[in-house]
Design an enzyme around this catalytic site. Structure first.
Site, PDB file in Angstrom:
ATOM      1  N   ALA A 156      80.688  67.892 107.708  1.00 43.17           N
ATOM      2  CA  ALA A 156      81.749  67.420 106.813  1.00 43.17           C
ATOM      3  C   ALA A 156      82.694  66.525 107.619  1.00 43.17           C
ATOM      4  CB  ALA A 156      82.519  68.605 106.243  1.00 43.17           C
ATOM      5  N   LYS A 157      82.981  65.359 107.066  1.00 42.82           N
ATOM      6  CA  LYS A 157      83.889  64.438 107.770  1.00 42.82           C
ATOM      7  C   LYS A 157      85.302  64.705 107.248  1.00 42.82           C
ATOM      8  CE  LYS A 157      83.823  59.564 109.090  1.00 42.82           C
ATOM      9  NZ  LYS A 157      84.173  59.721 110.495  1.00 42.82           N
ATOM     10  N   VAL A 158      85.919  65.700 107.829  1.00 43.13           N
ATOM     11  CA  VAL A 158      87.219  66.216 107.386  1.00 43.13           C
ATOM     12  C   VAL A 158      88.274  65.830 108.411  1.00 43.13           C
ATOM     13  CG1 VAL A 158      88.485  68.303 106.739  1.00 43.13           C
ATOM     14  CG2 VAL A 158      86.003  68.243 106.534  1.00 43.13           C
ATOM     15  N   TYR A 162      88.938  66.500 113.334  1.00 43.42           N
ATOM     16  CA  TYR A 162      89.154  65.549 114.421  1.00 43.42           C
ATOM     17  C   TYR A 162      90.090  66.059 115.506  1.00 43.42           C
ATOM     18  CZ  TYR A 162      85.979  62.395 112.397  1.00 43.42           C
ATOM     19  OH  TYR A 162      84.801  61.846 111.960  1.00 43.42           O
TER      20      TYR A 162
END
Ligand code: PMP
Length: 308
Positions: A156-158, A162
């Site tokens: 998931a690019k949440v 990061y």
């Protein structure tokens, strides 16, 4: 362009960047509750066309990130494309761009909020790396572990994910390296802080597989296609840290990183200490593809957009 004149697309409107506000108590502000994509669009001087690279794959991943986070994607793919076109035209961009498409919970809420969701689209000029960086970058293996599917799914690019890369990146810079390479919970190689990793060993390309705690990178997939076309064998499998030291070439790849040679790891020189031939070749092939200059490029990889 200043913040005064720069336009964003936010919630259906074209707004000045300085007027795009969310409440400080919004779940995205407090908890990083947002999912996003970082697209690239490349301007081709020969035909004066701006092309987004692999838009449908980025939008598929955006949808998957929403699904994993139990968030609703508030717009259709066509609406997102129209939003991108509108904001690029509003800014008058006719150059290489990075385009952030972010779905966020912009109202007051907690980390468990499931909506409502809104979206913004923020393009910013970002020139391509014209030639491979011959000296490459100096990487270290981070003391921080890459997030894991059992805690923070790397697929998931949440926004909140990061912070993992942040720990590793700042540690690397503080200790005199350009960037980190993270290992996963199993102790094998995962990826860089915002890019995937390939090695060249005995003429073969190796790269950590999807179960190695990586993002399902679209550039990594592009490298698979290009390398296959060029006749290289590719192994996607667990990669040992010690294998990194034995590689003839190493490079990072990503929409932002494009193809970035890594010429040392933990101060151990990789190959000749300069960008390798295969890395440099793939970098040039990649730029030809994104520019629409490669005859073999699948049509759906390039979306030409109106810029005025
Ligand atoms: N890993 C991470 C953690 C990233 O943020 C990115 C950049 N989005 C990548 C890998 C590369 O992914 P892509 O090729 O799809 O840009």
């Amino acid at each position: 362009m200043t913040i005064e004149s720069r336009r964003l697309w936010f919630g259906g409107d074209l707004v000045k960047a300085c007027d795009a506000h969310i409440p400080v108590v919004a779940a995205t502000a407090q908890f990083g509750l947002n999912v996003f994509e970082g697209l690239r669009a490349y301007w081709n001087d020969d035909d004066s066309v701006l092309r987004i690279f692999r838009l449908d794959d980025h939008l598929r991943r955006l949808k998957e990130s929403c699904l994993l986070l139990d968030l609703e994607l508030p717009y259709t793919e066509d609406e997102i494309l129209s939003a991108i076109e509108a904001v690029v035209a509003a800014n008058g961009y006719a150059e290489d761009l990075a385009v952030r498409v972010t779905v966020l919970v912009a109202e007051e809420g907690s980390w468990s909020s499931v909506g409502p969701t809104e979206m913004f689209v923020a393009p910013i000029p970002r020139p391509r790396k014209l030639t491979p960086l011959r000296e490459g970058v100096a990487a270290c293996v981070s003391s921080w572990e890459r997030i894991d599917d059992r805690s923070f799914p790397p697929l998931a690019k949440v926004g909140a994910n990061y912070m993992n890369g942040r720990y590793a990146h700042l540690e690397a810079q503080r200790t005199g390296y350009d960037l980190p390479i993270l290992l996963n919970r199993h102790g094998t190689v995962a990826e860089g802080a915002g890019a995937c990793l390939f090695g060249v060993r005995n003429g073969r390309l190796i790269t950590p597989d999807l179960a190695s705690s990586i993002l399902d990178s679209i550039t990594r997939d592009t490298i698979f296609v290009l390398a296959d076309r060029l006749g290289f064998e590719i192994e996607a499998r667990p990669v040992l840290r010690s294998e990194l030291y034995l590689c003839d070439e190493l490079f990072l790849c990503g929409s932002a990183a494009e193809v970035t040679p890594v010429t040392s790891v933990d101060r151990r020189t990789i190959g000749s200490g300069l960008a390798g031939d295969i890395t440099s070749f793939l970098h040039c092939e990649y730029l030809d593809v994104v520019d629409g200059k490669s005859a073999d490029t699948p049509e759906h990889w390039l979306t030409a957009i109106a810029t005025i």
